[in-house]
Write a protein that holds these residues in place. Structure first.
Motif, PDB file in Angstrom:
ATOM      1  N   THR A  58       0.816  -1.208   0.000  1.00  0.00           N
ATOM      2  CA  THR A  58       0.000   0.000   0.000  1.00  0.00           C
ATOM      3  C   THR A  58       0.851   1.259   0.000  1.00  0.00           C
ATOM      4  O   THR A  58       2.028   1.233   0.384  1.00  0.00           O
ATOM      5  CB  THR A  58      -0.926   0.035   1.227  1.00  0.00           C
ATOM      6  N   ALA A  59       0.234   2.343  -0.435  1.00  0.00           N
ATOM      7  CA  ALA A  59       0.868   3.651  -0.411  1.00  0.00           C
ATOM      8  C   ALA A  59      -0.205   4.684  -0.121  1.00  0.00           C
ATOM      9  O   ALA A  59      -1.361   4.526  -0.542  1.00  0.00           O
ATOM     10  CB  ALA A  59       1.547   3.958  -1.736  1.00  0.00           C
ATOM     11  N   TYR A  60       0.192   5.732   0.582  1.00  0.00           N
ATOM     12  CA  TYR A  60      -0.755   6.790   0.958  1.00  0.00           C
ATOM     13  C   TYR A  60      -0.131   8.161   0.746  1.00  0.00           C
ATOM     14  O   TYR A  60       1.085   8.328   0.874  1.00  0.00           O
ATOM     15  CB  TYR A  60      -1.143   6.659   2.434  1.00  0.00           C
ATOM     16  N   SER A  61      -0.983   9.124   0.499  1.00  0.00           N
ATOM     17  CA  SER A  61      -0.504  10.496   0.499  1.00  0.00           C
ATOM     18  C   SER A  61      -0.299  10.934   1.944  1.00  0.00           C
ATOM     19  O   SER A  61      -0.924  10.389   2.867  1.00  0.00           O
ATOM     20  CB  SER A  61      -1.506  11.422  -0.189  1.00  0.00           C
ATOM     21  N   VAL A  64      -3.425  11.916   4.152  1.00  0.00           N
ATOM     22  CA  VAL A  64      -4.404  10.943   4.658  1.00  0.00           C
ATOM     23  C   VAL A  64      -3.764   9.828   5.474  1.00  0.00           C
ATOM     24  O   VAL A  64      -4.488   9.022   6.082  1.00  0.00           O
ATOM     25  CB  VAL A  64      -5.235  10.327   3.512  1.00  0.00           C
ATOM     26  N   LYS A  65      -2.456   9.772   5.494  1.00  0.00           N
ATOM     27  CA  LYS A  65      -1.772   8.694   6.205  1.00  0.00           C
ATOM     28  C   LYS A  65      -2.163   8.701   7.673  1.00  0.00           C
ATOM     29  O   LYS A  65      -2.169   9.731   8.331  1.00  0.00           O
ATOM     30  CB  LYS A  65      -0.263   8.873   6.052  1.00  0.00           C
ATOM     31  N   GLY A  66      -2.524   7.526   8.167  1.00  0.00           N
ATOM     32  CA  GLY A  66      -2.960   7.412   9.556  1.00  0.00           C
ATOM     33  C   GLY A  66      -4.452   7.579   9.748  1.00  0.00           C
ATOM     34  O   GLY A  66      -4.986   7.232  10.804  1.00  0.00           O
ATOM     35  N   ARG A  67      -5.135   8.104   8.745  1.00  0.00           N
ATOM     36  CA  ARG A  67      -6.588   8.285   8.842  1.00  0.00           C
ATOM     37  C   ARG A  67      -7.346   7.386   7.859  1.00  0.00           C
ATOM     38  O   ARG A  67      -8.446   6.929   8.160  1.00  0.00           O
ATOM     39  CB  ARG A  67      -6.969   9.743   8.555  1.00  0.00           C
TER      40      ARG A  67
END
Length: 124
Positions: A58-61, A64-67
């Protein structure tokens, strides 16, 4: 190409949660990445999260990371975006996208199939 249909967008209060779903069809997904992007009025479409279908990397911006959490269900050919602690700045049309696995998975260039979008509105 892969056909994508999103669902789950609605109006929610700040601090609330929402889960978006995107169901894919048309091709086997084992070599694909499924991603979520969002576009607010007057802004460019921006990367939110992505997942590799084969091994669930997975990858996140950063925003939004952590939410937010992205996940997939092989049996249903569906990818989910669980969104918690929503903020008014999360308000946007959310798009599901699919592309053959590449190093460009954090950019729009990494995807060649797009859904129609689903509206998420977070009220303050």
């Amino acid at each position: 190409q892969v056909q994508l249909v999103e669902s789950g967008g609605e109006l929610v209060q700040a601090g609330g949660s929402l889960r978006l779903a995107c169901t894919a069809s048309g091709r086997p997904l084992r070599s694909y990445i499924l991603g979520w992007f969002r576009q607010a009025p007057g802004q460019e479409r921006a990367f939110v999260a992505a997942i590799t279908w084969s091994d669930s990397q997975t990858a996140y911006s950063d925003s939004v990371k952590g939410r937010f959490t992205i996940s997939r269900d092989n049996a249903k050919n569906t990818v989910y975006l669980q969104m918690n602690s929503l903020k008014p700045e999360d308000t946007a049309v959310y798009y599901c996208a699919a592309g053959v696995k590449s190093t460009r998975w954090r950019t729009r260039l990494g995807y060649d199939s797009w859904g129609q979008g689903t509206q998420v509105t977070v009220s303050s």
